[in-house]
Design a protein around this motif. Structure first.
Motif, mmCIF file in Angstrom:
data_model
loop_
_atom_site.group_PDB
_atom_site.id
_atom_site.type_symbol
_atom_site.label_atom_id
_atom_site.label_comp_id
_atom_site.label_asym_id
_atom_site.label_seq_id
_atom_site.Cartn_x
_atom_site.Cartn_y
_atom_site.Cartn_z
ATOM 1 N N ASP A 83 11.437 94.214 76.458
ATOM 2 C CA ASP A 83 11.639 93.996 75.026
ATOM 3 C C ASP A 83 13.113 93.851 74.675
ATOM 4 N N THR A 84 13.974 94.033 75.650
ATOM 5 C CA THR A 84 15.419 93.915 75.461
ATOM 6 C C THR A 84 15.997 93.222 76.684
ATOM 7 N N SER A 85 16.684 92.095 76.488
ATOM 8 C CA SER A 85 17.191 91.354 77.651
ATOM 9 C C SER A 85 18.469 90.612 77.303
ATOM 10 N N VAL A 86 19.214 90.306 78.346
ATOM 11 C CA VAL A 86 20.409 89.472 78.241
ATOM 12 C C VAL A 86 20.336 88.413 79.331
ATOM 13 N N ALA A 87 20.488 87.165 78.931
ATOM 14 C CA ALA A 87 20.501 86.040 79.868
ATOM 15 C C ALA A 87 21.882 85.408 79.859
ATOM 16 N N VAL A 88 22.414 85.156 81.038
ATOM 17 C CA VAL A 88 23.712 84.489 81.181
ATOM 18 C C VAL A 88 23.475 83.175 81.923
ATOM 19 N N LEU A 89 23.885 82.067 81.292
ATOM 20 C CA LEU A 89 23.686 80.742 81.860
ATOM 21 C C LEU A 89 25.035 80.076 82.102
ATOM 22 N N ARG A 90 25.119 79.349 83.220
ATOM 23 C CA ARG A 90 26.334 78.590 83.517
ATOM 24 C C ARG A 90 26.062 77.109 83.298
ATOM 25 N N LEU A 91 26.964 76.463 82.555
ATOM 26 C CA LEU A 91 26.851 75.040 82.273
ATOM 27 C C LEU A 91 27.538 74.224 83.367
ATOM 28 N N PRO A 92 27.157 72.965 83.538
ATOM 29 C CA PRO A 92 27.826 72.119 84.537
ATOM 30 C C PRO A 92 29.332 72.023 84.325
ATOM 31 N N ILE A 102 22.787 84.976 75.965
ATOM 32 C CA ILE A 102 21.737 85.115 74.947
ATOM 33 C C ILE A 102 21.152 86.514 75.042
ATOM 34 N N ASP A 103 21.280 87.298 73.973
ATOM 35 C CA ASP A 103 20.605 88.607 73.957
ATOM 36 C C ASP A 103 19.361 88.510 73.084
ATOM 37 N N SER A 104 18.269 89.027 73.617
ATOM 38 C CA SER A 104 16.973 88.991 72.929
ATOM 39 C C SER A 104 16.440 90.409 72.805
ATOM 40 N N VAL A 105 16.045 90.763 71.588
ATOM 41 C CA VAL A 105 15.558 92.111 71.300
ATOM 42 C C VAL A 105 14.289 91.987 70.469
ATOM 43 N N ARG A 106 13.283 92.759 70.807
ATOM 44 C CA ARG A 106 12.021 92.723 70.058
ATOM 45 C C ARG A 106 12.030 93.627 68.827
ATOM 46 N N ARG A 107 12.915 94.648 68.792
ATOM 47 C CA ARG A 107 12.927 95.580 67.651
ATOM 48 C C ARG A 107 14.351 95.998 67.337
ATOM 49 N N THR A 108 14.750 95.833 66.087
ATOM 50 C CA THR A 108 16.107 96.188 65.695
ATOM 51 C C THR A 108 16.188 97.456 64.868
#
Length: 337
Positions: free
Chosen positions: A209-218, A225-231
Motif C-alpha cells: 500500500d506504500t511504494s516508491v518507484a525509481v525510473l531511469r530515462l534514456p 514516483i511515490d504511491s500511497v493508498r492512505r494518507t
C-alpha cells in the motif's frame, strides 16, 4: 454528432454516462451491462437504450463509437469486437489483464485501422497540461529529475485489492503514463521498493500500500514516483519537473482555493477528500479530446500503444517489487533498449 454505446454500468460507467449525455456532439444510444437492472438505471438517468446484448452495441449501422468501462477481464474482448465492427473505441485501462494479451489486442486493433484511445484521464488535468506545455517549450531546459506523488486518502476494500493486479498495475500505472507523456521518453529501467503498512494482510497476496518507484530515462534523467493508498489528510497528487534551467510544479489541489485571515491565524481549504473529487473534471476533458480527435481524423490523445507501454512499465515494476532488483523494461515494437 457521434452515436455512442457505453459498456459497463458500474461506478465508472455512471461517470462516463453523465459525461456522454452532457456532451453536445454525442448521442448516447445504448447502455450495455450484463445486469439489465443496472443498465436500465443509467439509461433512465442519461438516455439511450438499456441492453444485455453485445450485438446491439457493436452494430455499425446504429453506433459510431463505443466506450468500454466494463470489468477489466472484458476489455480485450470488447476491444476486439469494436475493431471487427469498424467502430471507434475509447477504453478504460488496462487493455487486458496480462501484458501478452494486451500486445495481441493492440496488434489486432491497429490492423483494423479503427480510431482508439485509452482513457488515461490524468493527461487532461488542467495543471498537468500546463506543466507539459512548459516542459515541451523548453521552459525548464533538459529534464533531469521528475518527482510524482499519488497518495490516496483511504485503503480500498481488500476484496478489490485482491483482484486489482497490485498497486503498481492499478494505481501507479497512471503515473507511468504521465512520466512518458511529460518527458517524451520511454524509461529503460525501474526499481521499486514497497511495504504493506496500512493493512499487512494484503502482503499475503503480494500487494503493498506504500511504494516508491525509481525510473531511469534514456537521456539519463531520473523519475521518482511515490504511491500511497492512505494518507489521513485527503487526496494528494502532484508533479514536479526539474530541468537544467529551472523547475515547474503541478501543485497539490485544495478542495477550494480560498484562505481565511483572522487574529487566530490563516486557515486554508483542505485537500479533496477523495481521488474522484480531485480528478472528476478530467473525465469530461478526456471525452472531449477523444470526440474532437475522432472528428478531426486523429491523432489519438492517448493511443493503445501508449496504454501498452505504460502496462509494460507496470509489469517490470511489479517484477522489481518481487525481486528487489532493478529491472529492464521490455516494450513490444519499441526502440527503447
Amino acid at each position: 454528432m457521434q452515436r455512442f454505446a457505453l459498456l459497463g454500468a458500474g461506478f465508472i460507467g455512471a461517470v462516463h454516462a453523465e459525461n456522454l449525455a452532457a456532451h453536445p456532439d454525442v448521442d448516447l444510444v445504448f447502455v450495455y451491462d450484463i445486469d439489465l437492472t443496472r443498465a436500465a438505471a443509467l439509461a433512465d438517468r442519461f438516455g439511450g437504450k438499456a441492453t444485455t446484448n453485445p450485438a446491439d452495441v457493436f452494430d455499425a449501422t446504429a453506433v459510431d463509437a463505443v466506450f468500454i468501462a466494463s470489468s477489466t477481464d472484458t476489455h480485450a474482448e470488447h476491444l476486439r469486437a469494436a475493431a471487427d465492427a469498424g467502430l471507434a473505441v475509447v477504453c478504460e485501462k488496462p487493455i487486458a489483464p496480462t501484458l501478452h494479451e494486451a500486445e495481441r489486442v493492440v496488434e489486432h486493433v491497429e490492423a483494423s485501422g479503427v480510431f482508439a484511445m485509452v482513457d488515461f484521464n490524468r493527461r487532461f488535468d488542467r495543471d498537468h497540461v500546463e506543466l507539459k506545455r512548459v516542459v515541451d517549450a523548453g521552459g525548464v531546459g533538459p529534464v533531469e529529475l521528475v518527482q510524482m506523488s499519488s497518495r490516496g486518502p483511504t485503503l480500498p476494500p481488500v476484496e478489490y485489492l485482491r483482484v486489482s493486479g497490485g498497486q503498481l498495475r492499478d494505481q501507479t500505472v497512471h503515473f507511468f503514463d504521465l512520466c512518458r507523456w511529460i518527458t517524451g521518453e520511454d524509461p529503460v529501467t525501474v526499481s521499486v521498493t514497497g511495504s504493506a503498512l496500512v493493512d499487512p494482510t494484503i502482503a499475503e497476496f503480494g500487494d503493498v500500500d506504500t511504494s516508491v518507484a525509481v525510473l531511469r530515462l534514456p537521456s539519463g534523467g531520473i523519475v521518482q514516483i511515490d504511491s500511497v493508498r492512505r494518507t489521513g489528510y485527503g487526496y494528494d497528487e502532484r508533479i514536479e519537473v526539474m530541468g537544467a534551467d529551472g523547475l515547474i510544479e503541478s501543485r497539490r489541489q485544495p478542495a477550494a482555493n480560498v484562505a481565511l485571515y483572522s487574529n487566530a491565524g490563516i486557515t486554508t481549504s483542505p485537500l479533496h477528500k477523495g481521488w474522484f473529487e480531485r480528478v472528476q473534471p478530467t473525465y469530461a476533458a478526456a471525452l472531449s479530446a477523444f470526440v474532437d480527435a475522432l472528428a478531426a481524423g486523429g491523432p489519438s490523445p492517448a493511443s493503445l500503444r501508449d496504454g501498452l507501454n505504460a502496462q509494460a512499465i507496470a509489469e517490470a515494476a511489479t517484477a522489481s517489487l518481487a525481486s528487489g532488483k532493478t529491472e529492464r523494461i521490455a516494450y513490444e515494437g519499441s526502440a527503447a533498449p
